[in-house]
Design a protein around this motif. Structure first.
Motif, PDB file in Angstrom:
ATOM      1  N   ASN A  22       1.770  12.931   7.343  1.00  0.00           N
ATOM      2  CA  ASN A  22       0.902  13.434   6.292  1.00  0.00           C
ATOM      3  C   ASN A  22       1.332  12.998   4.888  1.00  0.00           C
ATOM      4  O   ASN A  22       1.377  13.817   3.975  1.00  0.00           O
ATOM      5  N   PRO A  23       1.636  11.697   4.714  1.00  0.00           N
ATOM      6  CA  PRO A  23       1.988  11.255   3.363  1.00  0.00           C
ATOM      7  C   PRO A  23       0.755  11.273   2.473  1.00  0.00           C
ATOM      8  O   PRO A  23      -0.359  11.040   2.932  1.00  0.00           O
ATOM      9  N   ARG A  24       0.936  11.552   1.243  1.00  0.00           N
ATOM     10  CA  ARG A  24      -0.185  11.605   0.300  1.00  0.00           C
ATOM     11  C   ARG A  24      -0.344  10.252  -0.389  1.00  0.00           C
ATOM     12  O   ARG A  24      -0.025  10.092  -1.560  1.00  0.00           O
ATOM     13  N   LEU A  25      -0.822   9.301   0.398  1.00  0.00           N
ATOM     14  CA  LEU A  25      -1.108   7.983  -0.153  1.00  0.00           C
ATOM     15  C   LEU A  25      -2.486   8.049  -0.776  1.00  0.00           C
ATOM     16  O   LEU A  25      -3.473   8.273  -0.093  1.00  0.00           O
ATOM     17  N   GLY A  26      -2.551   7.869  -2.067  1.00  0.00           N
ATOM     18  CA  GLY A  26      -3.809   8.029  -2.786  1.00  0.00           C
ATOM     19  C   GLY A  26      -4.745   6.852  -2.688  1.00  0.00           C
ATOM     20  O   GLY A  26      -5.855   6.905  -3.179  1.00  0.00           O
ATOM     21  N   GLY A  27      -4.317   5.790  -2.085  1.00  0.00           N
ATOM     22  CA  GLY A  27      -5.184   4.629  -1.963  1.00  0.00           C
ATOM     23  C   GLY A  27      -4.380   3.364  -1.797  1.00  0.00           C
ATOM     24  O   GLY A  27      -3.188   3.383  -1.473  1.00  0.00           O
ATOM     25  N   ALA A  28      -5.035   2.256  -2.038  1.00  0.00           N
ATOM     26  CA  ALA A  28      -4.428   0.950  -1.821  1.00  0.00           C
ATOM     27  C   ALA A  28      -3.192   0.750  -2.699  1.00  0.00           C
ATOM     28  O   ALA A  28      -2.213   0.161  -2.258  1.00  0.00           O
ATOM     29  N   ARG A  29      -3.213   1.261  -3.913  1.00  0.00           N
ATOM     30  CA  ARG A  29      -2.073   1.097  -4.825  1.00  0.00           C
ATOM     31  C   ARG A  29      -0.820   1.788  -4.270  1.00  0.00           C
ATOM     32  O   ARG A  29       0.264   1.231  -4.286  1.00  0.00           O
ATOM     33  N   ASP A  30      -0.979   3.010  -3.751  1.00  0.00           N
ATOM     34  CA  ASP A  30       0.155   3.725  -3.165  1.00  0.00           C
ATOM     35  C   ASP A  30       0.668   3.026  -1.917  1.00  0.00           C
ATOM     36  O   ASP A  30       1.875   2.913  -1.701  1.00  0.00           O
ATOM     37  N   ALA A  31      -0.243   2.548  -1.086  1.00  0.00           N
ATOM     38  CA  ALA A  31       0.159   1.828   0.120  1.00  0.00           C
ATOM     39  C   ALA A  31       0.894   0.550  -0.247  1.00  0.00           C
ATOM     40  O   ALA A  31       1.910   0.209   0.368  1.00  0.00           O
ATOM     41  N   GLU A  32       0.406  -0.154  -1.246  1.00  0.00           N
ATOM     42  CA  GLU A  32       1.057  -1.392  -1.678  1.00  0.00           C
ATOM     43  C   GLU A  32       2.448  -1.101  -2.236  1.00  0.00           C
ATOM     44  O   GLU A  32       3.386  -1.861  -1.999  1.00  0.00           O
ATOM     45  N   ALA A  33       2.619   0.018  -2.945  1.00  0.00           N
ATOM     46  CA  ALA A  33       3.942   0.396  -3.454  1.00  0.00           C
ATOM     47  C   ALA A  33       4.903   0.670  -2.296  1.00  0.00           C
ATOM     48  O   ALA A  33       6.068   0.255  -2.327  1.00  0.00           O
ATOM     49  N   LEU A  34       4.418   1.370  -1.272  1.00  0.00           N
ATOM     50  CA  LEU A  34       5.245   1.631  -0.094  1.00  0.00           C
ATOM     51  C   LEU A  34       5.623   0.326   0.600  1.00  0.00           C
ATOM     52  O   LEU A  34       6.782   0.102   0.958  1.00  0.00           O
ATOM     53  N   LEU A  35       4.669  -0.562   0.777  1.00  0.00           N
ATOM     54  CA  LEU A  35       4.930  -1.843   1.440  1.00  0.00           C
ATOM     55  C   LEU A  35       5.890  -2.698   0.619  1.00  0.00           C
ATOM     56  O   LEU A  35       6.748  -3.390   1.171  1.00  0.00           O
ATOM     57  N   SER A  36       5.788  -2.630  -0.694  1.00  0.00           N
ATOM     58  CA  SER A  36       6.700  -3.364  -1.561  1.00  0.00           C
ATOM     59  C   SER A  36       8.127  -2.849  -1.387  1.00  0.00           C
ATOM     60  O   SER A  36       9.083  -3.631  -1.329  1.00  0.00           O
TER      61      SER A  36
END
Length: 135
Positions: A22-36
């Motif tokens: 249940n991570p609170r990924l707010g969208g593509a930007r948050d996902a990209e930060a995690l992937l980075s």
């Protein structure tokens, strides 16, 4: 979040598994930060679980990272259960997963995948050699 690690050659623990419930990924930007962040790790992840999160707007970033040389290009196990990826997300993910020879287990449960997305999953499974995992 749960993680497991093994010792690396430098004597430091190397993260190999990452579970995010249940991570609170707010969208593509948050996902990209995690992937980075994952790209910057010393050793590649072999298991990633992102459960109960809306990845519908970030599925392309995840799919890109699954390609060889990507942040997730060495995964053996991937679980994106209840990630709301739907048919379109299944199509995008399955396209990238075909080029991931290390994949042994895949969980896309509870994603609203209908007949169109299921056809992409079936094509992925048909491309996997019988000696490959998924057993």
């Amino acid at each position: 979040a749960t993680s497991s690690s093994s010792s690396s050659t430098s004597g430091r623990a190397a993260l190999r598994s990452l579970w995010l419930a249940n991570p609170r990924l707010g969208g593509a930007r948050d996902a990209e930060a995690l992937l980075s962040l994952l790209r910057g790790m010393g050793a590649p992840l072999t298991e990633l679980v992102i459960a109960s999160s809306d990845l519908s707007v970030a599925v392309e970033a995840v799919a890109t990272s699954l390609r060889p040389g990507g942040a997730l290009g060495s995964l053996c196990r991937l679980s994106l259960s209840s990630a709301r990826i739907g048919d379109q997300g299944a199509a995008v993910l399955c396209g990238s997963l075909r080029s991931l020879p290390t994949l042994e287990a895949l969980d896309l449960s509870n994603n609203g995948i209908g007949p169109e997305g299921a056809a992409h999953v079936a094509q992925l499974l048909a491309a996997v050699q019988p000696s490959d995992a998924f057993a």
